[in-house]
Design a protein around this motif. Structure first.
Motif, PDB file in Angstrom:
ATOM      1  N   GLN A   1       0.833  -1.197   0.000  1.00 19.31           N
ATOM      2  CA  GLN A   1       0.000   0.000   0.000  1.00 19.31           C
ATOM      3  C   GLN A   1       0.871   1.253   0.000  1.00 19.31           C
ATOM      4  OE1 GLN A   1      -2.632   0.618   3.441  1.00 19.31           O
ATOM      5  NE2 GLN A   1      -4.324   0.405   1.999  1.00 19.31           N
ATOM      6  N   HIS A   2       0.491   2.222  -0.823  1.00 15.15           N
ATOM      7  CA  HIS A   2       1.157   3.528  -0.898  1.00 15.15           C
ATOM      8  C   HIS A   2       0.079   4.605  -0.853  1.00 15.15           C
ATOM      9  CE1 HIS A   2       4.904   1.678  -2.301  1.00 15.15           C
ATOM     10  NE2 HIS A   2       4.205   1.016  -3.207  1.00 15.15           N
ATOM     11  N   ARG A   3       0.489   5.838  -0.591  1.00 14.36           N
ATOM     12  CA  ARG A   3      -0.416   6.989  -0.683  1.00 14.36           C
ATOM     13  C   ARG A   3      -0.103   7.742  -1.972  1.00 14.36           C
ATOM     14  NH1 ARG A   3      -4.267   8.022   2.895  1.00 14.36           N
ATOM     15  NH2 ARG A   3      -3.836   7.453   5.028  1.00 14.36           N
ATOM     16  N   CYS A   4      -1.161   8.190  -2.643  1.00 10.53           N
ATOM     17  CA  CYS A   4      -0.988   9.042  -3.811  1.00 10.53           C
ATOM     18  C   CYS A   4      -0.461  10.393  -3.338  1.00 10.53           C
ATOM     19  CB  CYS A   4      -2.333   9.209  -4.530  1.00 10.53           C
ATOM     20  SG  CYS A   4      -2.289  10.396  -5.893  1.00 10.53           S
TER      21      CYS A   4
ATOM     22  N   ALA B   1      -3.790  11.903  -1.731  1.00  7.72           N
ATOM     23  CA  ALA B   1      -3.554  11.231  -0.454  1.00  7.72           C
ATOM     24  C   ALA B   1      -4.414   9.981  -0.287  1.00  7.72           C
ATOM     25  CB  ALA B   1      -3.738  12.169   0.735  1.00  7.72           C
TER      26      ALA B   1
ATOM     27  N   TRP C   1      -5.355   5.932  -1.024  1.00  8.87           N
ATOM     28  CA  TRP C   1      -4.525   4.729  -1.008  1.00  8.87           C
ATOM     29  C   TRP C   1      -4.362   4.154  -2.406  1.00  8.87           C
ATOM     30  CZ3 TRP C   1      -1.498   3.941   2.802  1.00  8.87           C
ATOM     31  CH2 TRP C   1      -1.871   4.296   4.102  1.00  8.87           C
TER      32      TRP C   1
ATOM     33  N   CYS D   1      -1.800   8.036  -8.215  1.00 11.42           N
ATOM     34  CA  CYS D   1      -2.847   7.092  -8.623  1.00 11.42           C
ATOM     35  C   CYS D   1      -3.304   7.405 -10.049  1.00 11.42           C
ATOM     36  CB  CYS D   1      -4.020   7.126  -7.645  1.00 11.42           C
ATOM     37  SG  CYS D   1      -5.032   8.614  -7.686  1.00 11.42           S
TER      38      CYS D   1
ATOM     39  N   ALA E   1     -10.986  10.514  -0.961  1.00 11.04           N
ATOM     40  CA  ALA E   1      -9.665  10.246  -0.371  1.00 11.04           C
ATOM     41  C   ALA E   1      -9.370  11.210   0.768  1.00 11.04           C
ATOM     42  CB  ALA E   1      -8.582  10.351  -1.449  1.00 11.04           C
TER      43      ALA E   1
ATOM     44  N   LEU F   1      -8.817  10.234   4.697  1.00  7.99           N
ATOM     45  CA  LEU F   1      -7.588  10.631   5.387  1.00  7.99           C
ATOM     46  C   LEU F   1      -7.921  11.379   6.672  1.00  7.99           C
ATOM     47  CD1 LEU F   1      -4.519  10.866   5.507  1.00  7.99           C
ATOM     48  CD2 LEU F   1      -4.699  12.924   4.075  1.00  7.99           C
TER      49      LEU F   1
END
Length: 108
Positions: free
Chosen positions: A20-23, A27, A29, A53, A95, A99
């Motif tokens: 998993q990463h954040r854009c 922000a 996922w 993303c 998103a 967050l």
């Protein structure tokens, strides 16, 4: 005419997430299995990287297609900075709300 710092080195590729990463823009996922745009480079003698993303890349591409007289598009992490909230795409609104909820849970 561009407000962004031009990198001294730059590499761009598309990847499939293994974790998993954040854009860097919305922000949201980026989940395992999702495709995302990965950019790495050196800005002001410092290495950095950005994961974006698919939806935000589409927004960036649309903005760039609308620009005339600019030699670059939006700076990384600033895609929505000058865009009124009413114009944000739905994935951005979702998103940001997620967050805020996550940060509130962590603060509690």
């Amino acid at each position: 005419m561009c407000d962004c710092e031009v990198p001294q080195a730059f590499c761009e590729t598309w990847r499939t997430a293994r974790k998993q990463h954040r854009c860097c823009e919305c922000a949201g996922w980026i989940n395992p299995g999702d495709r995302y745009n990965y950019v790495s480079g050196i800005w002001d003698n410092q290495p950095d990287s950005h994961r974006t993303c698919v939806q935000c890349v589409q927004v960036r591409d649309w903005i760039v297609s609308q620009l005339t007289g600019w030699d670059c598009g939006p700076c990384f992490t600033q895609l929505y900075e000058d865009m009124p909230r009413a114009d944000w795409p739905s994935h951005m609104v979702e998103a940001r709300a997620a967050l805020r909820e996550e940060l509130a849970r962590k603060a509690a």
